[in-house]
Design a protein around this motif. Sequence first.
Motif, mmCIF file in Angstrom:
data_model
loop_
_atom_site.group_PDB
_atom_site.id
_atom_site.type_symbol
_atom_site.label_atom_id
_atom_site.label_comp_id
_atom_site.label_asym_id
_atom_site.label_seq_id
_atom_site.Cartn_x
_atom_site.Cartn_y
_atom_site.Cartn_z
ATOM 1 N N GLN A 77 7.421 11.329 -2.602
ATOM 2 C CA GLN A 77 7.128 10.075 -3.292
ATOM 3 C C GLN A 77 8.233 9.052 -3.061
ATOM 4 N N ARG A 98 0.895 4.181 -2.842
ATOM 5 C CA ARG A 98 0.671 5.594 -2.501
ATOM 6 C C ARG A 98 1.803 6.489 -3.013
ATOM 7 N N SER A 99 2.986 5.929 -3.178
ATOM 8 C CA SER A 99 4.101 6.739 -3.678
ATOM 9 C C SER A 99 3.891 7.137 -5.138
ATOM 10 N N ASP A 100 3.080 6.350 -5.849
ATOM 11 C CA ASP A 100 2.796 6.599 -7.266
ATOM 12 C C ASP A 100 4.066 6.564 -8.118
ATOM 13 N N THR A 119 -3.762 4.352 4.687
ATOM 14 C CA THR A 119 -2.762 5.263 4.114
ATOM 15 C C THR A 119 -3.390 6.261 3.142
ATOM 16 N N GLN A 120 -4.722 6.349 3.131
ATOM 17 C CA GLN A 120 -5.391 7.188 2.142
ATOM 18 C C GLN A 120 -5.076 8.675 2.297
ATOM 19 N N LEU A 154 8.147 7.667 0.491
ATOM 20 C CA LEU A 154 7.086 6.670 0.622
ATOM 21 C C LEU A 154 7.498 5.353 -0.018
ATOM 22 N N MET A 163 -4.355 0.228 2.065
ATOM 23 C CA MET A 163 -4.791 1.351 1.242
ATOM 24 C C MET A 163 -5.728 2.265 2.021
ATOM 25 N N ILE A 165 -0.687 11.582 0.716
ATOM 26 C CA ILE A 165 -0.697 12.067 -0.659
ATOM 27 C C ILE A 165 0.555 12.910 -0.880
ATOM 28 N N ALA A 179 0.826 -1.211 0.000
ATOM 29 C CA ALA A 179 0.000 0.000 0.000
ATOM 30 C C ALA A 179 0.862 1.263 0.000
#
Length: 218
Positions: free
Chosen positions: A113, A30-32, A102-103, A116, A99, A106, A26
């Motif tokens: 990023q 979140r790091s994308d 950790t929502q 994360l 998920m 951002i 997750a």
Amino acid sequence: MESGSNIFRRSLLLVAGIFIIGIGVALSIRSDLGITPITCPPLVFSLRFPAITVGQFTIMMHFLFVGIQIALLRKNFEKKQLIQLVLAFLFGYFIDFGMLITQTLIPTNYLQQLLLMVAGVIVTAIGVVMEVRANLIFIAGEGLMMAISQVSRHPYDRVKIWVDCSLLVIAIVFSLWFFQRIEGIREGTIINALGVGWVMIVINKLFPEKKVQQTIPD
């Protein structure tokens, strides 16, 4: 014969390890910046079909992995390995739980990023070490690689590379089909693929597994 209490402790360690891996996955999502190759297909499908979570797609994929193991090993498939199906449900729900909690994470810049991503790699590595040290049943991804290794008689490490690359290609193909661009696969995918193993080596050196000598009473 191993005591029931020892099996129970190892089972708890296994479940805790899978839980931690789910949180690590997750964090990476979140790091994308991309995630491990084995999680790329579920992520891509969840982006295309948002009504189904990445954890639920992971469960489906792990069920497929168990089916492939049965087809490959046939009579040599041990019935106890069906526990992988239970672990698939746990792993999928743990990813979705990760998920959920950790929502609020951002990242607003590349450094956040990257932090994360690093956190996800470290947490995932800790979970995998716990899973391995439990020494009971592996989740279906590892089970598939072991089955292919057994049937093909190629080393596990080589098979892992093949499977990871195959899953990555599958994710890229479906991503291009769904979005006409690559989604969910970035530099973090390489960081995850290499970083988790490296962190595991460091953890095992810093915290070597204690071997308990078993004695047989007179």
